[in-house]
Design an enzyme around this catalytic site. Structure first.
Site, PDB file in Angstrom:
ATOM      1  CB  CYS A   1      -2.518   0.957  -0.495  1.00 44.72           C
ATOM      2  SG  CYS A   1      -2.005  -0.529   0.024  1.00 44.72           S
TER       3      CYS A   1
ATOM      4  CB  CYS B   1       0.396   1.240   1.377  1.00 44.85           C
ATOM      5  SG  CYS B   1       0.429  -0.103   0.001  1.00 44.85           S
TER       6      CYS B   1
END
Length: 103
Positions: A30, A33
């Site tokens: 991600c 993230c």
């Protein structure tokens, strides 16, 4: 404070106790993230709260239990109860304010 990695099996002991814990639901693939990780590293040294990370790929039970649909999702727990939640990348100041609001 150090950032702790928690799993489905350790979540209850690490997060659902006393105190304030900010849980980052994330995954290694991600992009956002990865953007929030250094913010959380800085934040861990500046707030009186534990920061915990849950890899949603490896711990789907916990992510599902708290209705995590998008990552990163950050849920703030106070004495074991979820009290606040944000989805996506937020500034360090916004996260600091969220934590201080519940201390």
């Amino acid at each position: 404070m150090a950032i702790v990695n928690v799993s489905d099996s350790t979540f209850k002991n690490e997060v659902e106790g006393q105190g304030t814990v900010l849980v980052d639901f994330w995954a290694p693939w991600c992009g956002p993230c990865k953007m929030i990780a250094p913010i959380l590293d800085e934040l861990s040294g500046e707030v009186d709260a534990t920061i915990a990370k849950v890899n949603v790929d490896e711990n789907p039970e916990t992510a599902s239990r708290f209705g995590v649909m998008s990552i990163p999702t950050l849920i703030l727990f106070k004495d074991g109860q979820p009290v606040d939640k944000v989805v996506g990348v937020n500034s360090k100041e916004a996260l600091k304010n969220m934590i201080s609001k519940h201390q």
